[in-house]
Design a protein around this motif. Structure first.
Motif, short mmCIF file in Angstrom:
data_model
loop_
_atom_site.label_atom_id
_atom_site.label_comp_id
_atom_site.label_asym_id
_atom_site.label_seq_id
_atom_site.Cartn_x
_atom_site.Cartn_y
_atom_site.Cartn_z
N GLU A 317 5.31 -21.93 19.65
CA GLU A 317 5.60 -22.14 18.26
C GLU A 317 7.15 -22.30 18.01
O GLU A 317 7.94 -21.89 18.89
N LEU A 320 10.45 -19.31 13.54
CA LEU A 320 11.12 -19.02 12.21
C LEU A 320 12.45 -18.00 11.98
O LEU A 320 12.45 -17.46 12.90
N ASP A 322 13.12 -15.16 10.21
CA ASP A 322 12.44 -14.04 9.69
C ASP A 322 13.24 -13.97 8.27
O ASP A 322 14.25 -13.03 8.37
N LYS A 323 12.54 -14.12 7.34
CA LYS A 323 13.08 -13.87 5.80
C LYS A 323 13.33 -12.59 5.51
O LYS A 323 14.25 -12.04 4.89
N TYR A 324 12.67 -11.55 6.14
CA TYR A 324 12.73 -10.11 5.80
C TYR A 324 13.08 -9.17 7.12
O TYR A 324 12.90 -8.11 6.97
N PHE A 328 12.80 -5.25 3.19
CA PHE A 328 12.81 -5.83 1.95
C PHE A 328 13.89 -5.36 0.90
O PHE A 328 14.31 -4.13 1.09
N LEU A 337 7.69 -0.87 5.07
CA LEU A 337 7.02 -0.60 4.14
C LEU A 337 7.35 0.80 3.34
O LEU A 337 6.57 1.46 2.97
N GLU A 343 11.56 -4.20 -6.23
CA GLU A 343 12.56 -5.55 -5.98
C GLU A 343 13.54 -5.66 -7.20
O GLU A 343 13.14 -5.57 -8.42
N ASN B 135 2.65 -19.13 10.22
CA ASN B 135 3.87 -18.39 10.50
C ASN B 135 4.58 -18.36 9.28
O ASN B 135 5.26 -17.41 8.64
N ASP B 136 4.62 -19.56 8.41
CA ASP B 136 5.27 -19.54 7.08
C ASP B 136 4.56 -18.55 6.10
O ASP B 136 5.26 -17.90 5.60
N ASN B 139 5.40 -15.39 7.02
CA ASN B 139 6.96 -15.02 6.78
C ASN B 139 6.95 -14.73 5.17
O ASN B 139 7.78 -13.57 4.77
N THR B 140 6.35 -15.22 4.28
CA THR B 140 6.22 -15.04 2.92
C THR B 140 5.94 -13.59 2.54
O THR B 140 6.37 -12.92 1.68
N PHE B 141 4.98 -13.03 3.58
CA PHE B 141 4.44 -11.84 3.25
C PHE B 141 5.04 -10.63 3.96
O PHE B 141 4.79 -9.63 4.12
N GLY B 142 6.15 -11.13 4.68
CA GLY B 142 6.87 -10.24 5.50
C GLY B 142 6.23 -9.75 6.54
O GLY B 142 6.47 -8.55 7.06
N TYR B 144 5.97 -11.72 9.45
CA TYR B 144 6.16 -12.56 10.62
C TYR B 144 6.29 -11.94 11.64
O TYR B 144 5.88 -12.40 12.87
N ARG B 145 7.14 -10.81 11.90
CA ARG B 145 7.64 -10.18 13.00
C ARG B 145 6.42 -9.44 13.73
O ARG B 145 6.27 -8.92 14.81
N LEU B 146 5.18 -9.28 12.84
CA LEU B 146 4.17 -8.37 13.36
C LEU B 146 3.13 -9.32 13.84
O LEU B 146 2.05 -9.27 13.99
N ARG B 147 3.53 -10.88 13.96
CA ARG B 147 2.36 -11.92 14.05
C ARG B 147 1.71 -11.72 15.36
O ARG B 147 0.35 -12.13 15.38
N GLN B 158 0.09 -2.63 5.66
CA GLN B 158 0.37 -3.88 6.21
C GLN B 158 -1.02 -4.79 6.43
O GLN B 158 -1.27 -5.84 6.13
N LEU B 161 -1.67 -6.40 3.40
CA LEU B 161 -0.97 -7.81 3.22
C LEU B 161 -1.63 -9.03 3.88
O LEU B 161 -1.80 -10.05 3.77
N ARG B 191 4.99 -5.53 -4.78
CA ARG B 191 5.08 -6.70 -3.73
C ARG B 191 3.69 -7.54 -3.84
O ARG B 191 3.61 -8.68 -3.82
#
Lengths: 344, 262
Positions: A317, A320, A322-324, A328, A337, A343, B135-136, B139-142, B144-147, B158, B161, B191
């Motif tokens: 892959e 990416l 990581d946005k978060y 959060f 969580l 937010e 992955n995208d 990532n939006t759902f936060g 990504y690091r748990l993929r 989680q 989600l 969320r």
């Protein structure tokens, strides 16, 4: 020396055929979660149908009876045996997979095994009843009759190549989207259905593929030995295959190989050398089952996922950002969580 | 009025002597977020099961996009874009989070036996694209690091989600959420609500939520359908329903259930 060579060859063939049985069961149980408690019946189906397709018409004066007797060349007969085994898988699937799950499905397979065993054993017009079929035509026949040791080694290569093909097939299936669907069905069938996949069809595929593979192993068995009777495929044999899969590790074909080496070859063979007790001829075979049972209990107790557990999937892959990564908005960093303010 | 994407007409379904749904009808407009509320035992979850095709009703019709799907099995409905989540999280526990998403995309080359065996190049490529897409979404759902974590090891929130992310991966047109906020912390409720609104706005997904939390309903749902004792009792905005005496009796005010039946 020749004796030892012959013995080693037999061990290798046993190892390869058990690999094939266990991989077949792995596709049914390890991939798709189908509890097939009559693996050995599929082996017998493959073997018997190979036999009656390859053998000449039954000579009734010798008091040996069997159906067909088509005297086909062995590769075609082999195909016929495999198809027969797959067809049995399809039939059992039709009865059991549509409505039943887990334990109930297991009961149906167990019942199927008992039915087939009783039918084939008691009806001596089908496959010669309890005495079974013998003098079954082997592949590479001229070698087989003149140089038994060479035949053994040719057969080691032959069964080894087939095992390799089965192994490659099973691994590709595992990694494919179809294999992933099977594993998802193993986890939760209803959810797979509710995402637009016909889980019945996928389970049926796993059932038939598994049966076909076990059938291949069955054909190889009878090709090597040249004979098979119901005593060679009692319910107990099914559990040797199960034990191999559970000890080795389900849903991982490497586990299937380790398991068949440990259980089917080492344990099954090593116990042969325990000296017989003359007054109790069944003691050793029974003891062997006790030992295998103990091994299953130990492995489930101490290593439930098996010696070689299922491999975690990984993908190539593009990483990416990581946005978060910082957590959060409004949450503590790192706390995914944690209860915090809404937010911003 | 916008086009309705879903219509249920005169649904009746009994389990033995219990009439779980008793002549219930309503419709859902395309592109909206609609809540389905009602007291316990009103038949909401049963209705979700009827709509998604898990149960077949004794009488009545389910119409998806003007097409009668009442006799269609659930997986065919899902192929038409009608998806659902479950009241309790039902992740594929021994698959990784990423795989949970990959498995639900329909129409992959490697899903047939032939494709799986002989078109490996094609499905490997496709999987690569799907991994990027998944992955995208994660990532939006936060997530990504748990993929690469097994979904069964995740916390309850989680998993909630993951359920929603997985549904997004399947490209739904109409998504039925059966109590998505059950057993979830207030922060996560916030969320989840935010994600639902975003999916609705950006991808045009129509939502039907079974929900007990009226704050959430007020915030994100444009329309509310009230069920009680297996019937559709009323519909409208929550503000309208607050002044509806039957609704107050049945649900908002609590108690007095027998009056609803008459």
């Amino acid at each position: 020396m020749t004796l030892i060579l012959g013995y080693v060859a037999t061990l290798l063939v046993t190892f390869f055929t058990y690999n094939i049985f266990v991989i077949g069961l792995n596709i049914q149980f390890g991939y798709a979660g189908i509890l097939n408690f009559t693996v050995i019946t599929f082996m017998a189906f493959g073997a018997y149908f190979y036999a009656v397709f390859v053998m000449p018409h039954a000579d009734n004066s010798s008091q040996v009876f069997y159906i067909l007797g088509l005297h086909w060349p062995w590769p075609l007969a082999m195909l016929a045996g495999i198809v027969a085994s797959g067809a049995l898988g399809y039939l059992v699937g039709l009865i059991a997979l549509k409505r039943l799950r887990s334990d109930y499905l297991a009961i149906v397979t167990l019942a199927t095994g008992t039915l087939v065993y009783g039918l084939f054993g008691n009806n001596n017009k089908l496959f010669d009843g309890w005495s079974g079929l013998f003098n079954v035509n082997q592949p590479f026949q001229s070698v087989a009759t003149n140089h038994p040791n060479e035949f053994s080694w040719i057969f080691v290569v032959f069964s080894g190549v087939i095992m390799l093909v089965v192994w490659l097939f099973a691994n590709r299936l595992y990694a494919s989207p179809l294999g992933r669907s099977m594993r998802a069905i193993r986890e939760d069938q209803d959810v797979v259905d509710s995402f637009g996949k016909n889980s019945f069809k996928v389970r049926m595929l796993a059932m038939v593929i598994g049966s076909v593979i076990v059938g291949i192993g069955g054909v190889l068995t009878i090709q090597y030995i040249g004979a098979l009777s119901p005593a060679g495929w009692t319910t107990g044999e099914t559990f040797v295959v199960w034990a191999a899969l559970l000890v080795g590790g389900r849903a991982n074909n490497l586990g299937a190989i380790v398991g068949s080496l440990l259980v089917a070859v080492i344990f099954n063979e090593a116990t042969r050398y325990i000296p017989q007790v003359p007054s109790h001829p069944n003691l050793i075979p029974n003891l062997r089952n006790v030992i295998i049972g103990g091994l299953v209990i130990l492995s489930i107790w101490f290593r439930p996922q098996g010696v070689v557990p299922e491999k975690k999937a990984s993908f190539l892959e593009v990483p990416l950002v990581d946005k978060y990564a910082q957590g959060f908005p409004g949450e503590e960093p790192g706390g995914t969580l944690s209860p915090a303010a809404s937010e911003a | 009025m916008a086009k309705s994407i879903l219509e249920v007409k005169g649904i009746k379904l009994a389990f033995g002597g219990v009439q779980a749904i008793d002549d219930c009808s309503f419709h859902i407009e395309e592109g909206t977020i609609t809540a389905l509320i009602g007291p316990n035992g009103a038949g909401k979850s049963t209705m979700v099961n009827v709509i998604s095709g898990t149960y077949r009703p004794d009488e009545g019709h389910v119409i998806l996009d003007g097409k009668d799907v009442t006799r269609m099995p659930n997986y065919v409905r899902a192929q038409h874009g009608l998806l659902r989540t479950f009241q309790i999280s039902r992740e594929f526990a021994n698959l990784t989070v990423l795989e949970n998403l990959l498995v639900v995309r329909q129409g992959q080359v490697g899903e047939s036996l032939f494709g799986a065996l002989f078109r490996a190049k094609r499905w490997q490529e496709q999987t690569k694209e799907l991994v990027a897409e998944a992955n995208d979404i994660l990532n939006t759902f936060g997530l990504y690091r748990l993929r690469n974590e097994y979904a069964g090891n995740l916390s309850g929130g989680q998993k909630r989600l993951v359920e929603l992310a997985r549904a997004v991966m399947a490209k739904p047109r109409l998504l039925l959420l059966d109590e998505p906020m059950a057993g979830v912390t207030p922060a996560l409720i916030e969320r989840l609500g935010h994600h639902i609104v975003e999916l609705n706005r950006e991808l045009g997904v129509t939502f039907v939520l079974v929900e007990h939390n009226l704050d959430v309903v007020e915030k994100i749902c444009s329309r509310v359908v009230v069920m009680a004792l297996g019937k559709q009792l009323a519909d409208g905005t929550l503000a309208e329903l607050r002044s509806n005496q039957a609704v107050i009796d049945a649900y908002l005010g609590g108690g007095a259930r027998e009056r609803v039946g008459s």
